[in-house]
Design a protein around this motif. Structure first.
Motif, short mmCIF file in Angstrom:
data_model
loop_
_atom_site.label_atom_id
_atom_site.label_comp_id
_atom_site.label_asym_id
_atom_site.label_seq_id
_atom_site.Cartn_x
_atom_site.Cartn_y
_atom_site.Cartn_z
N ALA A 189 0.85 -1.19 0.00
CA ALA A 189 0.00 0.00 0.00
C ALA A 189 0.88 1.24 0.00
N TYR A 190 0.44 2.28 -0.72
CA TYR A 190 1.22 3.50 -0.87
C TYR A 190 0.31 4.71 -0.67
N SER A 191 0.90 5.81 -0.26
CA SER A 191 0.15 7.07 -0.16
C SER A 191 1.10 8.25 -0.30
N VAL A 192 0.58 9.32 -0.90
CA VAL A 192 1.28 10.60 -0.98
C VAL A 192 0.35 11.64 -0.38
N THR A 193 0.83 12.36 0.63
CA THR A 193 0.01 13.34 1.34
C THR A 193 0.71 14.70 1.31
N ALA A 194 -0.05 15.75 1.01
CA ALA A 194 0.48 17.11 1.04
C ALA A 194 -0.50 17.99 1.80
N GLY A 195 0.02 18.79 2.73
CA GLY A 195 -0.85 19.67 3.51
C GLY A 195 -0.13 20.92 3.93
N GLY A 196 -0.89 21.98 4.18
CA GLY A 196 -0.26 23.22 4.59
C GLY A 196 -1.22 24.18 5.26
N ASN A 197 -0.66 25.17 5.96
CA ASN A 197 -1.42 26.22 6.63
C ASN A 197 -0.83 27.58 6.27
N TYR A 198 -1.70 28.58 6.15
CA TYR A 198 -1.24 29.94 5.91
C TYR A 198 -1.96 30.87 6.88
N ASN A 199 -1.16 31.54 7.70
CA ASN A 199 -1.71 32.42 8.73
C ASN A 199 -1.88 33.83 8.18
N SER B 120 -6.22 26.35 5.87
CA SER B 120 -5.54 25.06 5.79
C SER B 120 -6.11 24.23 4.65
N ALA B 121 -5.22 23.44 4.02
CA ALA B 121 -5.65 22.53 2.95
C ALA B 121 -4.81 21.27 3.03
N ILE B 122 -5.42 20.14 2.67
CA ILE B 122 -4.73 18.85 2.70
C ILE B 122 -5.26 17.97 1.58
N TYR B 123 -4.36 17.17 0.99
CA TYR B 123 -4.74 16.26 -0.09
C TYR B 123 -3.93 14.97 0.04
#
Length: 358
Positions: free
Chosen positions: A233-243, A250-253
């Motif tokens: 099983a594999y996964s690629v996750t990207a997420g970030g926050n901007y104040n 915030s966004a996540i994928y």
């Protein structure tokens, strides 16, 4: 009188040793009430432990080795505030759930970075000292309706693990993790189930974000469930926050796949806004994918949730919280009968409670 003096002397000596070792006792207590209803099921009202933050206690400490090097440890036990029972553990074939089931870590750090050994959450687990998951304001809180891990993959704790965190270079750190056996590694290498993780964490001004790649192989068997792993099983996750000052966006994928098992996309958008002395949080998350294990034409699923929460600090260590969330699933995740009732797929939860940290 002599017994009292002896007791005081022993207590004093213990306190000195405790301070000399630079050991800290810490923990979180979370108690509240949750009303929830899965579609086709009855409404449930229950006392809840850990709805906002998992109840735990732990010990951590460091020793200075000189020349910029130090060695440290962290051991952490999860439990249910309502019953006192252990939580967050994994059960072996003989029924043992372990003691420090949330985390048990020994590490050394210096100019080269930090190298850790033990049991801890994987990079995208959202749990423990080694996770770098970010981009969802509700984190792993609020159980079935609010937690990112109900949609995202790769959210486990792993045993027999080694983790490395590099020094920061221009605000970027490298994170690598390997487990020689996610539960046990008492057989030859090809009979253990392994985890591999690699991530980058960046901080630049008002922005912080991560990119994480994770993989688990198909070797070995699950010593608890007794079933063989069939597909990597594999996964690629990207997420970030901007104040932005007035709010944090915030966004996540995540894209996750396992040959002949599933292919899935999950993403979320959320925000945290200072309001009336506390913090209001709003978010929505989506998921769609295919279950490769069922016949074509019946293999697709999708789901979404809306989430709202509010935290109000009563002191530096205590805050009250409220939360409401609704989830909806379609196609393969649509709830048709009471037997298939599942809050992850269809239903709502409303909760409120108190969190104290020490």
């Amino acid at each position: 009188m002599k017994k009292s003096l002896i007791a005081l002397a022993v207590l004093g000596a213990s306190s000195v040793a405790f301070a000399a070792s630079n050991v800290t006792l810490y923990g979180i207590l979370d108690g509240g009430v949750v009303v929830s209803k899965a579609k086709k099921a009855d409404t449930v009202v229950r006392a809840s432990s850990g709805f906002d933050s998992g109840a735990r206690w732990g010990l951590k400490g460091t020793e200075d080795l000189g020349n910029g090097y130090s060695v440290g440890f962290q051991i952490e036990q999860g439990f249910s505030l309502d019953t006192g029972a252990t939580a967050n553990g994994w059960q072996t074939e003989d029924g043992d759930t372990g003691t420090f089931n949330r985390e048990s870590r020994l590490y050394v750090q210096g100019g080269f970075g930090t190298l850790s050994f033990g049991r801890f959450g994987s990079l995208a687990s959202g749990a423990g000292s080694q996770t770098i998951l970010t981009g969802w304001q509700f984190g792993t809180s609020y159980e079935d309706t609010g937690s990112w891990t109900k949609y995202g993959k790769g959210n486990s704790r792993v045993n027999n693990a080694i983790s490395y965190v590099s020094p920061a270079f221009g605000g970027v750190t490298l994170h690598a993790m390997y487990s020689n056996g996610t539960q046990t590694d008492d057989s030859r290498w090809s009979d253990n189930h392994h985890y591999y993780g690699l991530g980058l964490k960046a901080k630049a001004g008002a922005f912080d974000g991560v990119v994480i790649f994770e993989a688990t192989d198909a070797k070995g068997t699950d010593s608890v469930k007794g079933t063989a792993y069939k597909n990597p099983a594999y996964s690629v996750t990207a997420g970030g926050n901007y104040n932005l000052g007035v709010a944090t966006l915030s966004a996540i994928y995540q894209y996750a796949w396992s040959s002949d098992t599933y292919k899935q996309n999950a993403f979320g958008l959320s925000t945290a806004i200072p309001a009336f002395g506390g913090t209001a949080k709003l978010g929505t998350k989506f998921v769609f994918g295919k279950n490769e294990a069922v016949p074509a034409g019946e293999d697709k699923y999708n789901g979404w949730s809306i989430n709202a929460g509010y935290n109000y600090p009563l002191s530096k260590r205590t805050y009250a919280y409220g939360y409401a969330g609704y989830t909806h699933g379609g196609k393969l995740w649509k709830t048709h009968t009471a037997a298939k009732a599942d809050l992850v797929h269809n239903g709502y939860a409303i909760g409120m409670g108190l969190v104290h940290k020490f």
